[in-house]
Design a protein around this motif. Sequence first.
Motif, PDB file in Angstrom:
ATOM      1  N   SER A   1      33.201   3.982  38.425  1.00  0.00           N
ATOM      2  CA  SER A   1      32.860   4.400  39.780  1.00  0.00           C
ATOM      3  C   SER A   1      33.319   3.384  40.802  1.00  0.00           C
ATOM      4  CB  SER A   1      31.351   4.621  39.913  1.00  0.00           C
ATOM      5  OG  SER A   1      30.945   5.750  39.169  1.00  0.00           O
ATOM      6  N   GLU A   2      33.736   3.898  41.954  1.00  0.00           N
ATOM      7  CA  GLU A   2      34.304   3.050  42.995  1.00  0.00           C
ATOM      8  C   GLU A   2      33.275   2.111  43.594  1.00  0.00           C
ATOM      9  OE1 GLU A   2      36.700   4.082  47.053  1.00  0.00           O
ATOM     10  OE2 GLU A   2      37.331   5.086  45.208  1.00  0.00           O
ATOM     11  N   VAL A   3      32.020   2.576  43.698  1.00  0.00           N
ATOM     12  CA  VAL A   3      30.963   1.785  44.328  1.00  0.00           C
ATOM     13  C   VAL A   3      29.716   1.838  43.449  1.00  0.00           C
ATOM     14  CG1 VAL A   3      29.395   1.595  46.284  1.00  0.00           C
ATOM     15  CG2 VAL A   3      31.783   2.156  46.680  1.00  0.00           C
ATOM     16  N   GLY A   4      29.098   0.684  43.224  1.00  0.00           N
ATOM     17  CA  GLY A   4      27.838   0.660  42.507  1.00  0.00           C
ATOM     18  C   GLY A   4      27.194  -0.701  42.569  1.00  0.00           C
ATOM     19  N   ASP A   5      25.939  -0.761  42.986  1.00  0.00           N
ATOM     20  CA  ASP A   5      25.204  -2.017  42.911  1.00  0.00           C
ATOM     21  C   ASP A   5      24.882  -2.358  41.459  1.00  0.00           C
ATOM     22  OD1 ASP A   5      25.046  -2.489  45.703  1.00  0.00           O
ATOM     23  OD2 ASP A   5      23.482  -0.965  45.847  1.00  0.00           O
ATOM     24  N   CYS A   6      24.934  -1.328  40.605  1.00  0.00           N
ATOM     25  CA  CYS A   6      24.625  -1.518  39.197  1.00  0.00           C
ATOM     26  C   CYS A   6      25.283  -0.413  38.391  1.00  0.00           C
ATOM     27  CB  CYS A   6      23.111  -1.493  38.963  1.00  0.00           C
ATOM     28  SG  CYS A   6      22.359   0.105  39.382  1.00  0.00           S
ATOM     29  N   ILE A   7      25.304  -0.590  37.082  1.00  0.00           N
ATOM     30  CA  ILE A   7      25.593   0.501  36.149  1.00  0.00           C
ATOM     31  C   ILE A   7      24.265   1.155  35.825  1.00  0.00           C
ATOM     32  CG2 ILE A   7      26.218   0.985  33.742  1.00  0.00           C
ATOM     33  CD1 ILE A   7      28.386  -1.201  34.054  1.00  0.00           C
TER      34      ILE A   7
ATOM     35  N   GLY B   1      24.904  16.414  19.620  1.00  0.00           N
ATOM     36  CA  GLY B   1      23.560  16.665  20.130  1.00  0.00           C
ATOM     37  C   GLY B   1      23.010  15.625  21.079  1.00  0.00           C
ATOM     38  N   TYR B   2      23.874  14.827  21.689  1.00  0.00           N
ATOM     39  CA  TYR B   2      23.414  13.870  22.698  1.00  0.00           C
ATOM     40  C   TYR B   2      24.163  14.100  23.999  1.00  0.00           C
ATOM     41  CZ  TYR B   2      27.740  11.196  22.035  1.00  0.00           C
ATOM     42  OH  TYR B   2      29.065  10.818  21.992  1.00  0.00           O
ATOM     43  N   GLY B   3      23.606  13.562  25.088  1.00  0.00           N
ATOM     44  CA  GLY B   3      24.253  13.634  26.390  1.00  0.00           C
ATOM     45  C   GLY B   3      24.169  12.303  27.102  1.00  0.00           C
ATOM     46  N   ILE B   4      25.094  12.072  28.026  1.00  0.00           N
ATOM     47  CA  ILE B   4      25.101  10.870  28.861  1.00  0.00           C
ATOM     48  C   ILE B   4      25.272  11.303  30.313  1.00  0.00           C
ATOM     49  CG2 ILE B   4      26.309   8.742  29.469  1.00  0.00           C
ATOM     50  CD1 ILE B   4      27.209   8.558  26.527  1.00  0.00           C
ATOM     51  N   TYR B   5      24.293  10.953  31.144  1.00  0.00           N
ATOM     52  CA  TYR B   5      24.394  11.208  32.585  1.00  0.00           C
ATOM     53  C   TYR B   5      24.623   9.877  33.300  1.00  0.00           C
ATOM     54  CZ  TYR B   5      23.021  11.791  37.420  1.00  0.00           C
ATOM     55  OH  TYR B   5      22.998  11.749  38.786  1.00  0.00           O
ATOM     56  N   TRP B   6      25.765   9.781  33.979  1.00  0.00           N
ATOM     57  CA  TRP B   6      26.171   8.593  34.723  1.00  0.00           C
ATOM     58  C   TRP B   6      25.667   8.773  36.150  1.00  0.00           C
ATOM     59  CZ3 TRP B   6      28.514   4.012  33.559  1.00  0.00           C
ATOM     60  CH2 TRP B   6      29.206   3.325  34.562  1.00  0.00           C
ATOM     61  N   ASP B   7      24.623   8.042  36.530  1.00  0.00           N
ATOM     62  CA  ASP B   7      23.944   8.298  37.801  1.00  0.00           C
ATOM     63  C   ASP B   7      24.593   7.487  38.924  1.00  0.00           C
ATOM     64  OD1 ASP B   7      22.080   9.510  39.430  1.00  0.00           O
ATOM     65  OD2 ASP B   7      20.570   7.959  39.127  1.00  0.00           O
TER      66      ASP B   7
ATOM     67  N   LYS C   1      17.508   0.704  43.549  1.00  0.00           N
ATOM     68  CA  LYS C   1      18.223   1.926  43.207  1.00  0.00           C
ATOM     69  C   LYS C   1      17.215   3.052  43.027  1.00  0.00           C
ATOM     70  CE  LYS C   1      21.205   4.937  41.661  1.00  0.00           C
ATOM     71  NZ  LYS C   1      21.821   4.933  40.326  1.00  0.00           N
ATOM     72  N   LYS C   2      17.261   4.017  43.943  1.00  0.00           N
ATOM     73  CA  LYS C   2      16.427   5.209  43.832  1.00  0.00           C
ATOM     74  C   LYS C   2      17.341   6.401  43.630  1.00  0.00           C
ATOM     75  CE  LYS C   2      12.638   7.733  46.052  1.00  0.00           C
ATOM     76  NZ  LYS C   2      13.147   9.047  45.664  1.00  0.00           N
ATOM     77  N   SER C   3      17.164   7.067  42.518  1.00  0.00           N
ATOM     78  CA  SER C   3      18.072   8.151  42.179  1.00  0.00           C
ATOM     79  C   SER C   3      17.891   9.348  43.106  1.00  0.00           C
ATOM     80  CB  SER C   3      17.838   8.587  40.733  1.00  0.00           C
ATOM     81  OG  SER C   3      18.689   9.667  40.404  1.00  0.00           O
ATOM     82  N   LEU C   4      19.011   9.948  43.497  1.00  0.00           N
ATOM     83  CA  LEU C   4      18.977  11.186  44.264  1.00  0.00           C
ATOM     84  C   LEU C   4      18.835  12.391  43.356  1.00  0.00           C
ATOM     85  CD1 LEU C   4      21.855  10.458  46.810  1.00  0.00           C
ATOM     86  CD2 LEU C   4      19.387  10.148  47.124  1.00  0.00           C
ATOM     87  N   ALA C   5      19.266  12.271  42.117  1.00  0.00           N
ATOM     88  CA  ALA C   5      19.283  13.403  41.200  1.00  0.00           C
ATOM     89  C   ALA C   5      18.084  13.435  40.268  1.00  0.00           C
ATOM     90  CB  ALA C   5      20.575  13.387  40.366  1.00  0.00           C
ATOM     91  N   VAL C   6      17.636  12.277  39.814  1.00  0.00           N
ATOM     92  CA  VAL C   6      16.585  12.212  38.796  1.00  0.00           C
ATOM     93  C   VAL C   6      15.213  12.389  39.432  1.00  0.00           C
ATOM     94  CG1 VAL C   6      15.467  10.724  37.088  1.00  0.00           C
ATOM     95  CG2 VAL C   6      17.972  10.781  37.272  1.00  0.00           C
ATOM     96  N   THR C   7      14.439  13.303  38.873  1.00  0.00           N
ATOM     97  CA  THR C   7      13.081  13.551  39.353  1.00  0.00           C
ATOM     98  C   THR C   7      12.025  13.219  38.305  1.00  0.00           C
ATOM     99  OG1 THR C   7      13.238  15.870  38.642  1.00  0.00           O
ATOM    100  CG2 THR C   7      13.824  15.381  40.930  1.00  0.00           C
TER     101      THR C   7
ATOM    102  N   MET D   1      22.315   6.930  54.252  1.00  0.00           N
ATOM    103  CA  MET D   1      22.099   6.225  52.984  1.00  0.00           C
ATOM    104  C   MET D   1      23.191   5.212  52.676  1.00  0.00           C
ATOM    105  SD  MET D   1      20.646   9.213  50.491  1.00  0.00           S
ATOM    106  CE  MET D   1      19.005   9.889  50.746  1.00  0.00           C
ATOM    107  N   GLY D   2      23.912   4.772  53.680  1.00  0.00           N
ATOM    108  CA  GLY D   2      24.993   3.835  53.447  1.00  0.00           C
ATOM    109  C   GLY D   2      26.325   4.476  53.742  1.00  0.00           C
TER     110      GLY D   2
END
Length: 813
Positions: free
Chosen positions: A209-215, A185-191, A63-69, A420-421
């Motif tokens: 999510s409809e598709v995911g190899d993982c949470i 004061g917290y956040g959750i980003y579902w990648d 899993k390589k994130s498209l959003a996280v840098t 990418m699939g």
Amino acid sequence: MQIMNKFTLLAMLFYASVGFAQKYQLTGNGLKASVGGTDVELQFYNASTVRVLKSPQGRSFEKKSLAVTEVPEKVRISVKENGNSVRLKTSGVEVVFDMETGVVGFFDAGGKLLVSEQGRPSFKDFNDAGNKTFSVRQSFRLDKDEPVYGLGILQNGKMSQRGQTKRMVQGNVEDYIPFIQSVKGYGIYWDNYSPTDFIDAGEETAFRSEVGDCIDYYFMYGGNADGVVAKMRRLTGDVPMIPLWAYGYMQSKERYKSQDEIVGVLRKYRELNVPIDCVIQDWQYWGHNYLWNAMDFQNPLFRNPKKMMDDIHGMNARVMISIWSSFGPATRPYRELAGKGMLFDFGTWPQSGIDSWPPDRNYPSGVRVYDAYNPEARDIYWKYLNDGVFKFGIDGWWMDSTEPDHLDFKPEDFDTKTYMGSFRKVRNAYPLMTVGGVYDHQRAATSDKRVMILTRSVFAGQQRYGANVWSGDVGSSWETLRKQVPAGLNFTLAGNPNYNSDIGGFFCGHYNKSYADGGAPRNPMFQELYVRWLQFSAFNPMMRSHGADAPREIYQFGKKGEPVYDAIEKAIRLRYSLLPYIYSTSWDVSRRRGSFMRALVMDFADDRNVWDMNDEYMFGRSILVAPVLEAHYTPEVAVKVNENDGWDRDRKKVENAVKADFTKSHHSKVYLPAGTVWYDFWTNERHDGGREISKTTKLDVIPLYVKAGSIVPIGPDVQYSAEKAWDNLELRVYTGADGEFVIYEDEFDNYNYEKGEYTEIPVSWSNASRRLTIGRRKGAYKGMIQKRKFTIVTQDGVRKTVSYDGRKVSVRL
């Protein structure tokens, strides 16, 4: 308590492997465990951000994130076992992992529970275009009365997003970011990039999510809303500076049909002495629909694009031009992309090759969306954009349909193969990829012109591409206007500061139908709506007039001396007077991860009255904006229109137009948050916070209030943003509390600021001594103002002028 260093980590690993091998093992930045048939990994990215990965036990995946840098940094972690739980504590948060249930809980550094998972994760088998994978779900337990914000640009009118189920698939008027943040004061980003549901019902808050190899999700703690936004930006990318001109007024419509027309519009503004910085060219400068998005000026009415650009630049303005994520079959990009298998085969806009309405399906357009997930396809896209358009000196990109348009939807469309699939797997990240492709290529091509992108769709991380997102083809109604306020605020709270909407709403044909004499711009019902929308947009990151069915230029609404025309001009001039404040705020956004449009909960979280307030906000850290969101002079007309049926302009009717006396005064209710004193921007009248007041308004006035302790720089009267140097700014000081502001300046349209070529002038106010201090100028850049004046004005009438040459100067008022 054990402190993780090189030696204790080895000891813990040994201890875990001997006595608790079945439970967990420590890693360099967290732990791994297998519980109840699920592999779990906790990864600390920094002291306050934790990544949580869950997958069926023993399943390998990449899993390589498209959003996280962000790259995980080394974090000092203390580890303690307590019964069946493992507690991992940093300087920022404490994470508790239950070794029996696998549930993860998140606490602040003081041990106060912020949020915890609820129950086990869900992995349901799913066949994704022949690939065995899962539909995934994770639930969380929130406090009953805890508001959460974010999720992107939504048209539900809600500030807090509790109590709903939202299906998140990118569309025309709603853009989704699977991210929430809490008043705690917290956040959750579902990648995850596939179609995703946000569910808040009963005792459960969940992402599914409809598709995911993982949470795969990230928990971040910032302490307050600004801190959470900063963590999200740190995780997914910071915001680059856009050019100064992009904060000026922009004029557009669907569409200017020739270069003579668009140049003529700008010339008329200059003749009227109404400020403007940009004119925008919508579609079909390329010709007919079979040449859709040719990235070439094949329309004979745009016979000389170089002259068009020279004419516009010669009048000190800029051009933004429409480009799309799809191509017609007669275009060169289409042929090259098709030959390489880089086009998708599902329905998109336009549906007919003939430019008439309604679409004639006997002559299908053949337009196809390109595979923006493919780096080679992005290279090809830029090659034609550069060779056919950018070379003429275009200043900005209007990237339309970046969701992209997906018409006549069939479930099997999601099986479409991408680089990418399946399209299903990466569907929601499409705008991130296509916008990022243009940004990256222009940055590689030149550093002399900042990338300026206006786009219709967005995903997490897109703020790093300097993209301003608008809310799509919304209808022209008061109810729609009201919804744009929380839409922009929730978008900001999801980490992206750059929001705007079509001033007046895109579809206004119902106002044409009811007023034959001059159409919508002469219909008092549309005039009032347009003026109020324009005033709201003066306090958006972008101020852009655009729409179908009727022109929107100021002279369409009357002439100077008439109430509607004068109200429009006043709002535009107000915007220009605030450019030093806005541009300095943009530096705060880029450098300090600040925000333009600030939900009141960002600055006044202790005042529970603002937790769910959806009709007021701060613009920057000083100005409270309470836009007029209800008709005062004309009847409100309920119009239901969406981006698909809105094009059917002839079937929507409203009651006959009415006469309106736009010179009369009315009143608006405004709540002023507690904890500070407020001053009326127009009259300087003082008000205590924590109460509702009634503000007298006219058509040309909306309620604006400035927080005590604010320092607001006011710029010169100009016709375009850079017409006059900022060598004699007015500094408005609002007494009653200490305050500070940093005036930021650079060359306005290149990337030299990234090399340190800019200046900051710190200004501070001591309320006790009534002393304003203009600090030593920091930094330098070519062409900067060496000597200048500041005219200092307080809300109680004191006025002084001081000279400034970069050295500290202090004045008592």
